[in-house]
Scaffold this active site. Structure first.
Site, PDB file in Angstrom:
ATOM      1  N   HIS A  87     -14.396 -16.387  19.371  1.00  0.00           N
ATOM      2  CA  HIS A  87     -13.743 -17.132  20.454  1.00  0.00           C
ATOM      3  C   HIS A  87     -13.227 -16.207  21.544  1.00  0.00           C
ATOM      4  O   HIS A  87     -12.927 -16.660  22.656  1.00  0.00           O
ATOM      5  CB  HIS A  87     -12.621 -18.038  19.913  1.00  0.00           C
ATOM      6  CG  HIS A  87     -11.370 -17.333  19.545  1.00  0.00           C
ATOM      7  ND1 HIS A  87     -11.037 -17.042  18.239  1.00  0.00           N
ATOM      8  CD2 HIS A  87     -10.345 -16.871  20.291  1.00  0.00           C
ATOM      9  CE1 HIS A  87      -9.863 -16.431  18.207  1.00  0.00           C
ATOM     10  NE2 HIS A  87      -9.429 -16.305  19.442  1.00  0.00           N
ATOM     11  N   ASP A 136     -15.915 -17.632  12.937  1.00  0.00           N
ATOM     12  CA  ASP A 136     -15.315 -17.047  14.140  1.00  0.00           C
ATOM     13  C   ASP A 136     -15.352 -15.515  14.065  1.00  0.00           C
ATOM     14  O   ASP A 136     -14.338 -14.847  13.820  1.00  0.00           O
ATOM     15  CB  ASP A 136     -13.875 -17.552  14.272  1.00  0.00           C
ATOM     16  CG  ASP A 136     -13.252 -17.228  15.621  1.00  0.00           C
ATOM     17  OD1 ASP A 136     -13.989 -16.786  16.515  1.00  0.00           O
ATOM     18  OD2 ASP A 136     -12.025 -17.432  15.765  1.00  0.00           O
ATOM     19  N   GLY A 230      -2.847 -13.531  21.847  1.00  0.00           N
ATOM     20  CA  GLY A 230      -3.158 -12.148  22.193  1.00  0.00           C
ATOM     21  C   GLY A 230      -3.510 -11.288  20.994  1.00  0.00           C
ATOM     22  O   GLY A 230      -3.989 -10.171  21.149  1.00  0.00           O
ATOM     23  N   SER A 232      -5.612 -12.463  18.665  1.00  0.00           N
ATOM     24  CA  SER A 232      -6.930 -12.936  18.248  1.00  0.00           C
ATOM     25  C   SER A 232      -7.909 -11.782  18.091  1.00  0.00           C
ATOM     26  O   SER A 232      -7.902 -10.816  18.851  1.00  0.00           O
ATOM     27  CB  SER A 232      -7.489 -13.905  19.283  1.00  0.00           C
ATOM     28  OG  SER A 232      -6.757 -15.087  19.298  1.00  0.00           O
ATOM     29  N   GLY A 233      -8.782 -11.887  17.100  1.00  0.00           N
ATOM     30  CA  GLY A 233      -9.811 -10.887  16.868  1.00  0.00           C
ATOM     31  C   GLY A 233      -9.325  -9.669  16.121  1.00  0.00           C
ATOM     32  O   GLY A 233     -10.117  -8.859  15.663  1.00  0.00           O
TER      33      GLY A 233
END
Length: 282
Positions: A87, A136, A230, A232-233
């Site tokens: 995403h 994801d 912020g 994410s990942g």
């Protein structure tokens, strides 16, 4: 899914059995840290100390500005890749993205020993679904990765060598907001929390939202510890047999650190076949 919040997690694991070497996806000499995990009962997060103790973290940037976290990995063939959430990269152009590694600060600050890596190609999991955030995960092929010199400041993390278990305590790090709808952290933050069972995740998040074939969740019933906007990942990682393994990728959640609303991560173990195939063929 109102209030969804993206993020990435990595696990810190209590060692049980030794990993099976046949399951190793990444090269040796990975997952080595100069520090220890934060207190597993910490409320919220704290600045990573000493700086650079988690040397696999990287800041994914779009036109120079931080958008997500991610992790440096190294294939058994010796090539470096950056793992983040799909995403974070879905619909993006590789030529606008870069990755800063060896960094402690979110802003584009000059740091001795840090590197900026260009992104040559974005490879999103072909089964990623933007509506549900299933699968994801994204792997970024780096343009100038041959210039990486490993050190205590820059080093790849080991990819998960076995499945997680309920109660395994893991660490998540990132530069995201330090409270729901709050301000982003200027310096890298860390917190530890336990992984929950799939049945608990499904109960807390809803069976129509939580997909155990590509997700795991982590948190406390009382809330208070979580990834946020912020993050994410970024990695959720666990210590196993003396090294740190990437177990989860910050994906989504209902707000941040709410009671009974654990954070959700891409499940690295269940996504391993695609990861192995992708890095071996690139």
């Amino acid at each position: 899914m109102e209030g969804l919040l993206a993020g990435v997690l990595c696990l810190i694991v209590t060692v049980s059995a030794a990993p099976d070497p046949t399951q190793w996806i990444t090269a040796g000499n990975c997952g080595i840290s100069s520090g220890r995990a934060p207190d597993p009962f910490i409320v919220g997060g704290a600045e990573v100390s000493p700086m650079y103790k988690w040397p696999w973290i990287g800041s994914l940037r779009s036109s120079g500005s931080h958008i997500c976290g991610g992790s440096l990995i190294k294939s058994t063939a010796g090539r470096y890749f950056f793992v983040t959430a799909a995403h974070c990269t879905y619909g993006s152009n590789a030529n606008r993205l870069s990755v800063k590694i060896g960094t402690h600060f979110r802003a584009d600050t000059s740091e001795s020993g840090s590197m900026i890596l260009n992104v040559n190609r974005i490879i999103n999991n072909p089964n990623y679904r933007a509506t549900t955030l299933e699968n994801d995960i994204s792997i970024l092929v780096l343009t100038n990765s041959e210039s990486i010199v490993e050190s205590n400041q820059i080093r790849p993390i080991c990819y998960a060598s076995r499945d997680h278990y309920a109660g395994e305590v893991c660490t998540v790090i990132g530069w995201g907001t330090t409270s729901e709808s709050g301000s982003s952290a200027a310096r890298l933050q860390e917190a530890s929390k336990p992984i929950l069972s799939d049945s608990q995740c499904s109960s807390d998040l809803g069976s129509n939202n939580y997909y155990s074939n590509s997700m795991l969740c982590s948190g406390y019933d009382a809330g208070g510890v979580d990834a946020c906007q912020g993050d994410s990942g970024g990695p959720l990682f666990c210590q196993r047999n003396g090294v740190w393994e990437l177990v989860g990728i910050v994906s989504w959640g209902y707000g941040c650190a709410r009671p009974g609303r654990p954070g959700v991560y891409g499940d690295c173990w269940n996504l391993r076949d695609w990861v192995r195939q992708t890095i071996d063929s690139n």
